[in-house]
Every structure is written in structure tokens, then in C-alpha cells.
Design a protein around this motif. Structure first.
Motif, PDB file in Angstrom:
ATOM      1  N   ALA A  53     110.877  63.906 144.274  1.00  0.00           N
ATOM      2  CA  ALA A  53     109.484  64.092 144.655  1.00  0.00           C
ATOM      3  C   ALA A  53     108.604  63.755 143.459  1.00  0.00           C
ATOM      4  CB  ALA A  53     109.232  65.536 145.101  1.00  0.00           C
ATOM      5  N   ILE A  54     107.402  63.254 143.766  1.00  0.00           N
ATOM      6  CA  ILE A  54     106.416  62.922 142.740  1.00  0.00           C
ATOM      7  C   ILE A  54     105.092  63.552 143.156  1.00  0.00           C
ATOM      8  CG2 ILE A  54     105.131  61.093 141.572  1.00  0.00           C
ATOM      9  CD1 ILE A  54     107.480  59.202 142.233  1.00  0.00           C
ATOM     10  N   ILE A  55     104.484  64.271 142.219  1.00  0.00           N
ATOM     11  CA  ILE A  55     103.144  64.818 142.428  1.00  0.00           C
ATOM     12  C   ILE A  55     102.267  64.215 141.345  1.00  0.00           C
ATOM     13  CG2 ILE A  55     101.693  66.873 142.600  1.00  0.00           C
ATOM     14  CD1 ILE A  55     104.282  68.501 143.075  1.00  0.00           C
ATOM     15  N   THR A  56     101.128  63.662 141.736  1.00  0.00           N
ATOM     16  CA  THR A  56     100.246  63.047 140.755  1.00  0.00           C
ATOM     17  C   THR A  56      98.804  63.482 140.989  1.00  0.00           C
ATOM     18  OG1 THR A  56      99.597  60.949 139.731  1.00  0.00           O
ATOM     19  CG2 THR A  56      99.922  60.929 142.106  1.00  0.00           C
ATOM     20  N   SER A  57      98.066  63.573 139.905  1.00  0.00           N
ATOM     21  CA  SER A  57      96.629  63.775 140.006  1.00  0.00           C
ATOM     22  C   SER A  57      96.058  62.648 140.852  1.00  0.00           C
ATOM     23  CB  SER A  57      96.023  63.750 138.604  1.00  0.00           C
ATOM     24  OG  SER A  57      94.642  63.500 138.644  1.00  0.00           O
ATOM     25  N   ALA A  89      92.874  70.373 135.863  1.00  0.00           N
ATOM     26  CA  ALA A  89      93.730  71.561 135.831  1.00  0.00           C
ATOM     27  C   ALA A  89      93.847  72.156 134.436  1.00  0.00           C
ATOM     28  CB  ALA A  89      95.119  71.206 136.340  1.00  0.00           C
ATOM     29  N   SER A  90      94.146  73.431 134.421  1.00  0.00           N
ATOM     30  CA  SER A  90      94.641  74.088 133.217  1.00  0.00           C
ATOM     31  C   SER A  90      96.168  74.068 133.332  1.00  0.00           C
ATOM     32  CB  SER A  90      94.145  75.532 133.165  1.00  0.00           C
ATOM     33  OG  SER A  90      94.730  76.279 134.230  1.00  0.00           O
ATOM     34  N   ALA A  91      96.849  74.479 132.291  1.00  0.00           N
ATOM     35  CA  ALA A  91      98.311  74.563 132.364  1.00  0.00           C
ATOM     36  C   ALA A  91      98.725  75.518 133.478  1.00  0.00           C
ATOM     37  CB  ALA A  91      98.885  75.008 131.026  1.00  0.00           C
ATOM     38  N   THR A  92      97.998  76.616 133.634  1.00  0.00           N
ATOM     39  CA  THR A  92      98.302  77.593 134.680  1.00  0.00           C
ATOM     40  C   THR A  92      98.110  76.978 136.063  1.00  0.00           C
ATOM     41  OG1 THR A  92      97.702  79.427 133.231  1.00  0.00           O
ATOM     42  CG2 THR A  92      97.673  79.864 135.604  1.00  0.00           C
ATOM     43  N   ASP A  93      97.033  76.208 136.242  1.00  0.00           N
ATOM     44  CA  ASP A  93      96.783  75.548 137.528  1.00  0.00           C
ATOM     45  C   ASP A  93      97.892  74.541 137.846  1.00  0.00           C
ATOM     46  OD1 ASP A  93      94.318  76.904 137.646  1.00  0.00           O
ATOM     47  OD2 ASP A  93      93.228  75.197 136.790  1.00  0.00           O
ATOM     48  N   ALA A  94      98.273  73.746 136.855  1.00  0.00           N
ATOM     49  CA  ALA A  94      99.318  72.740 137.066  1.00  0.00           C
ATOM     50  C   ALA A  94     100.648  73.416 137.383  1.00  0.00           C
ATOM     51  CB  ALA A  94      99.449  71.849 135.836  1.00  0.00           C
ATOM     52  N   LEU A  95     100.938  74.503 136.702  1.00  0.00           N
ATOM     53  CA  LEU A  95     102.175  75.234 136.979  1.00  0.00           C
ATOM     54  C   LEU A  95     102.173  75.784 138.403  1.00  0.00           C
ATOM     55  CD1 LEU A  95     104.891  76.292 136.090  1.00  0.00           C
ATOM     56  CD2 LEU A  95     103.723  78.249 135.043  1.00  0.00           C
ATOM     57  N   ALA A  96     101.031  76.246 138.872  1.00  0.00           N
ATOM     58  CA  ALA A  96     100.941  76.754 140.253  1.00  0.00           C
ATOM     59  C   ALA A  96     101.288  75.655 141.253  1.00  0.00           C
ATOM     60  CB  ALA A  96      99.547  77.314 140.520  1.00  0.00           C
ATOM     61  N   VAL A  97     100.863  74.416 140.987  1.00  0.00           N
ATOM     62  CA  VAL A  97     101.217  73.285 141.856  1.00  0.00           C
ATOM     63  C   VAL A  97     102.731  73.071 141.826  1.00  0.00           C
ATOM     64  CG1 VAL A  97     100.975  70.775 142.166  1.00  0.00           C
ATOM     65  CG2 VAL A  97      98.955  72.178 141.645  1.00  0.00           C
ATOM     66  N   ILE A  98     103.323  73.093 140.646  1.00  0.00           N
ATOM     67  CA  ILE A  98     104.774  72.913 140.504  1.00  0.00           C
ATOM     68  C   ILE A  98     105.519  74.037 141.205  1.00  0.00           C
ATOM     69  CG2 ILE A  98     106.664  72.894 138.808  1.00  0.00           C
ATOM     70  CD1 ILE A  98     104.595  71.476 136.891  1.00  0.00           C
ATOM     71  N   ASN A  99     105.006  75.248 141.100  1.00  0.00           N
ATOM     72  CA  ASN A  99     105.654  76.405 141.736  1.00  0.00           C
ATOM     73  C   ASN A  99     105.747  76.273 143.256  1.00  0.00           C
ATOM     74  OD1 ASN A  99     104.163  78.788 139.422  1.00  0.00           O
ATOM     75  ND2 ASN A  99     106.184  77.874 139.340  1.00  0.00           N
ATOM     76  N   GLU A 100     104.919  75.427 143.848  1.00  0.00           N
ATOM     77  CA  GLU A 100     104.935  75.233 145.306  1.00  0.00           C
ATOM     78  C   GLU A 100     106.016  74.256 145.766  1.00  0.00           C
ATOM     79  OE1 GLU A 100     101.003  73.852 146.192  1.00  0.00           O
ATOM     80  OE2 GLU A 100     100.077  75.771 145.660  1.00  0.00           O
ATOM     81  N   THR A 101     106.725  73.649 144.838  1.00  0.00           N
ATOM     82  CA  THR A 101     107.734  72.639 145.172  1.00  0.00           C
ATOM     83  C   THR A 101     108.844  73.251 146.014  1.00  0.00           C
ATOM     84  OG1 THR A 101     107.236  71.485 143.122  1.00  0.00           O
ATOM     85  CG2 THR A 101     109.331  70.944 144.184  1.00  0.00           C
ATOM     86  N   GLU A 102     109.255  72.528 147.029  1.00  0.00           N
ATOM     87  CA  GLU A 102     110.336  72.991 147.904  1.00  0.00           C
ATOM     88  C   GLU A 102     111.652  72.993 147.138  1.00  0.00           C
ATOM     89  OE1 GLU A 102     110.268  70.573 151.404  1.00  0.00           O
ATOM     90  OE2 GLU A 102     108.269  71.258 151.964  1.00  0.00           O
ATOM     91  N   GLU A 103     112.484  73.973 147.411  1.00  0.00           N
ATOM     92  CA  GLU A 103     113.713  74.180 146.643  1.00  0.00           C
ATOM     93  C   GLU A 103     114.731  73.056 146.782  1.00  0.00           C
ATOM     94  OE1 GLU A 103     114.373  76.305 144.173  1.00  0.00           O
ATOM     95  OE2 GLU A 103     112.275  76.836 144.454  1.00  0.00           O
ATOM     96  N   GLN A 104     114.676  72.269 147.849  1.00  0.00           N
ATOM     97  CA  GLN A 104     115.647  71.176 147.962  1.00  0.00           C
ATOM     98  C   GLN A 104     115.348  70.044 146.983  1.00  0.00           C
ATOM     99  OE1 GLN A 104     113.568  71.979 150.510  1.00  0.00           O
ATOM    100  NE2 GLN A 104     112.824  70.146 151.550  1.00  0.00           N
ATOM    101  N   VAL A 105     114.150  70.026 146.377  1.00  0.00           N
ATOM    102  CA  VAL A 105     113.813  69.024 145.362  1.00  0.00           C
ATOM    103  C   VAL A 105     114.583  69.365 144.090  1.00  0.00           C
ATOM    104  CG1 VAL A 105     111.971  68.079 143.911  1.00  0.00           C
ATOM    105  CG2 VAL A 105     111.541  68.550 146.338  1.00  0.00           C
ATOM    106  N   ARG A 106     115.419  68.433 143.657  1.00  0.00           N
ATOM    107  CA  ARG A 106     116.230  68.655 142.453  1.00  0.00           C
ATOM    108  C   ARG A 106     115.562  68.079 141.208  1.00  0.00           C
ATOM    109  NH1 ARG A 106     118.692  72.633 143.522  1.00  0.00           N
ATOM    110  NH2 ARG A 106     120.070  72.296 141.781  1.00  0.00           N
ATOM    111  N   THR A 107     114.822  66.970 141.376  1.00  0.00           N
ATOM    112  CA  THR A 107     114.129  66.333 140.256  1.00  0.00           C
ATOM    113  C   THR A 107     112.696  66.042 140.673  1.00  0.00           C
ATOM    114  OG1 THR A 107     116.181  65.341 139.434  1.00  0.00           O
ATOM    115  CG2 THR A 107     114.110  64.357 138.682  1.00  0.00           C
ATOM    116  N   LEU A 108     111.749  66.600 139.923  1.00  0.00           N
ATOM    117  CA  LEU A 108     110.328  66.475 140.226  1.00  0.00           C
ATOM    118  C   LEU A 108     109.629  65.765 139.075  1.00  0.00           C
ATOM    119  CD1 LEU A 108     107.767  67.246 141.894  1.00  0.00           C
ATOM    120  CD2 LEU A 108     107.725  69.386 140.563  1.00  0.00           C
ATOM    121  N   LEU A 109     108.841  64.734 139.421  1.00  0.00           N
ATOM    122  CA  LEU A 109     107.997  64.039 138.450  1.00  0.00           C
ATOM    123  C   LEU A 109     106.556  64.429 138.722  1.00  0.00           C
ATOM    124  CD1 LEU A 109     107.279  61.862 136.306  1.00  0.00           C
ATOM    125  CD2 LEU A 109     107.411  60.160 138.154  1.00  0.00           C
ATOM    126  N   VAL A 110     105.851  64.888 137.676  1.00  0.00           N
ATOM    127  CA  VAL A 110     104.441  65.259 137.781  1.00  0.00           C
ATOM    128  C   VAL A 110     103.666  64.387 136.793  1.00  0.00           C
ATOM    129  CG1 VAL A 110     102.758  67.127 137.628  1.00  0.00           C
ATOM    130  CG2 VAL A 110     105.100  67.628 138.359  1.00  0.00           C
TER     131      VAL A 110
END
Length: 172
Positions: A53-57, A89-110
């Protein structure tokens, strides 16, 4: 925890941006950014790292960087998710986005921006991280700087000092 249960998080700062007379959100990559951005994708391919999965601004320069990186993955590239919350984003905001990632995602690019990419790296790096990678990231985080972390638990529980930074690279 079994090593195969670990996940991988890649945080990439966008390529070198141009400064045309447009709103900051609309700034494109500079010629150098367009030339260098594929190197980030090539480095990941050389390491055998392919994101699920990839999440981008949603800013133009991050979208363009993501496109160049994805081109290196070829048919294995997932469709990126544009998230407007990553723009200012702040670091906290960006982390909140990452925290929403579905567990089946093994490798995430942000793909995102300073200062949160560096701030988040400082927040996440565990004591077991590669010391040289952490120091290099903390001292200077240029465009196309990329951190790779191993995540031992669930995305939702990722918080602070709980990810092992294995690499900090600036592929060019």
C-alpha cells in the motif's frame, strides 16, 4: 514475535520541488526532482522491497514523486491513496494516518513533507534501530530522504520508540 510477523514502514520525503508563482500545495517537482525521484523506486526494487500500500500527501510534488517511484515497481505497484491530512501534518497527524492501515498490509510506503517526516522518524526509532541511520536522518533530511522501519506489532498500536529503523538513504 516471529520475524515473519513484522511489518515494514517506508517514509519518503518528496523530490526536489520547483518554486513557480503558484500556491505551495500546487508546487511541482523541479527538473532535478523529476530526474532523481525514480532512484528511490530503484533502490526499493534493488532491496526487494515492494509496498502493498502507498499513502501520499495530495500535494503536486508528492504525487509526482509517488508516480516516479511507482513506475519502478511496474505491474506490482499498488494504487496510491491520496490523503490530504498529510499535507500540513504534524508527526502526530501523520502517525494517526499510518495507524489506520489495515493489518493485512505488510509493507507500507508513505510519501510526505518536512518537517513531519523527520519528526516522525525521531519519534518512531527504537533503541534497537541502526544507530548510523538514525544519526544520519537526525542530522540532515534532504529531499528524497527515505527511512525504512521494521514494525513488530499492529499498525494501530505504533506510537513511539517502537519501530526499528534499518535504513536511512538518499537515493540519487
Amino acid at each position: 514475535m516471529n520475524p515473519t510477523d513484522r511489518k515494514r514502514l517506508i517514509i519518503l520525503r518528496h523530490g526536489k520541488a520547483a518554486y513557480p508563482p503558484v500556491p505551495d500545495h500546487e508546487r511541482p517537482l523541479a527538473n532535478r526532482g523529476n530526474t532523481e525521484a525514480p532512484a528511490a523506486g530503484r533502490w526499493l526494487v534493488e532491496q526487494g522491497v515492494y509496498p502493498d500500500a502507498i499513502i501520499t500527501s495530495d500535494a503536486v510534488r508528492t504525487r509526482q514523486t509517488t508516480t516516479w517511484v511507482m513506475n519502478e515497481f511496474g505491474d506490482t505497484a499498488p494504487t496510491p491513496y491520496l490523503d490530504s491530512r498529510l499535507y500540513h501534518a504534524s508527526a502526530t497527524d501523520a502517525l494517526a494516518v499510518i495507524n489506520e492501515t489495515e493489518e493485512q498490509v505488510r509493507t507500507l510506503l508513505v510519501v510526505g513533507h518536512m518537517p513531519w517526516v523527520q519528526d516522525l522518524g525521531m519519534r518512531l526509532a527504537s533503541v534497537d534501530s541502526n544507530e548510523k541511520a538514525v544519526i544520519d536522518m537526525a542530522e540532515r533530511y534532504p529531499t528524497l530522504g527515505m527511512m525504512v522501519f521494521e514494525i513488530p506489532g499492529e499498525w494501530a498500536s505504533l506510537d513511539g520508540r517502537d519501530a526499528d529503523m534499518t535504513h536511512f538513504v538518499v537515493p540519487r
